[in-house]
Design an enzyme around this catalytic site. Sequence first.
Site, mmCIF file in Angstrom:
data_model
loop_
_atom_site.group_PDB
_atom_site.id
_atom_site.type_symbol
_atom_site.label_atom_id
_atom_site.label_comp_id
_atom_site.label_asym_id
_atom_site.label_seq_id
_atom_site.Cartn_x
_atom_site.Cartn_y
_atom_site.Cartn_z
ATOM 1 C CG HIS A 190 51.686 -77.121 40.303
ATOM 2 N ND1 HIS A 190 52.294 -76.393 41.299
ATOM 3 C CD2 HIS A 190 51.098 -76.206 39.479
ATOM 4 C CE1 HIS A 190 52.066 -75.102 41.099
ATOM 5 N NE2 HIS A 190 51.359 -74.966 40.000
ATOM 6 C CG HIS B 19 58.940 -63.716 50.185
ATOM 7 N ND1 HIS B 19 59.726 -64.756 50.663
ATOM 8 C CD2 HIS B 19 57.924 -63.585 51.071
ATOM 9 C CE1 HIS B 19 59.199 -65.228 51.770
ATOM 10 N NE2 HIS B 19 58.113 -64.542 52.050
ATOM 11 C CG HIS C 169 72.364 -66.101 45.842
ATOM 12 N ND1 HIS C 169 71.964 -67.211 46.537
ATOM 13 C CD2 HIS C 169 71.470 -65.943 44.830
ATOM 14 C CE1 HIS C 169 70.879 -67.722 45.968
ATOM 15 N NE2 HIS C 169 70.559 -66.971 44.929
ATOM 16 C CB SER D 81 55.845 -60.936 56.042
ATOM 17 O OG SER D 81 54.622 -60.240 56.219
ATOM 18 C CG HIS E 65 54.285 -57.981 43.502
ATOM 19 N ND1 HIS E 65 54.771 -59.146 42.950
ATOM 20 C CD2 HIS E 65 53.583 -58.341 44.614
ATOM 21 C CE1 HIS E 65 54.368 -60.174 43.684
ATOM 22 N NE2 HIS E 65 53.653 -59.723 44.697
ATOM 23 C CG ASN F 246 59.279 -64.732 56.195
ATOM 24 O OD1 ASN F 246 59.456 -65.334 57.255
ATOM 25 N ND2 ASN F 246 59.277 -65.345 55.016
ATOM 26 C CB THR F 247 63.126 -62.415 60.014
ATOM 27 O OG1 THR F 247 62.863 -61.010 60.089
ATOM 28 C CG2 THR F 247 64.252 -62.661 59.018
#
EC number: 1.3.3.3
Length: 279
Positions: free
Chosen positions: A179, A116, A149, A102, A106, A118-119
């Site tokens: 939220h 970010h 992308h 991971s 920043h 992770n695998t």
Amino acid sequence: MKIENKEITSNWFTNLRDLLCKEFEKIEEEYAQTKCLKPAKFVRTSWQRNGGGGGIMSLMKGEVFEKVGVNISTVFGEFSPEFRSEIPGAELDGKFSATGISLVAHLKSPLIPAMHFNTRYIETSKSWFGGGGDLTPFYPEENETEKFHAAFKEACDKYDSGYYPKFKKQCDEYFYLKHRKEPRGVGGIFYDYLNSGNFEQDFSFTQDVGMALLSVYPEIVRSKLFLPWTAEQKEYQLIRRGRYVEFNLLYDRGTKFGLMTDGNVEAILMSLPPEVKFN
């Protein structure tokens, strides 16, 4: 976890860690040379899990990367009874084994996106790969988003033309703050429970996802390495980082998985930014 699968996946995650750390240190060196500064280096800390396994946390705090962490881990044991029903194949005895990498970056500059990635490979009575990468710019640029992308689309298209649209959609749905009714960043890809029945193919795909990240993110960082930024832009970055914190503490599966499996708390919460403001 099958011994051979465990070894080859774990070895790959370690190798990818080394490649990423080397590239990020190189960027720090390139910047430091122009400013007559001592370049930052990664500091590695090993940890052991009481229930079995452990990992290595690599953390660097520099002039370009305000905080970047690259974690690798291989853990095994049994899920708690209340957590077993949430993990495929763990319902009966709760036994599991997981290995993965991971990464969260920043940047000091508010003009350079946070990232970010992770695998992972997980085995219970079932087995699967998961992971992905996503970009969180504070000042989004269309060409930058397209480049990010495109790198993952190229990796996906080698295996299945349906992967990219499916995994992009899953990323958009996953990295969404319900939220606040807003996305976290500009997306990327996200996949989980990937088991095509061909371990070698799924593993190869996961490797290519890692190499796609390695090819595109350093390029994005370098493109803005020396761009000036204002105090107002920095202030906005700190406020928007609050959204990152909210997502990771409220919704992130990796955070929940790590805490529920008695992982290393410092490594689990490494994803949090070093400085943030809530208004």
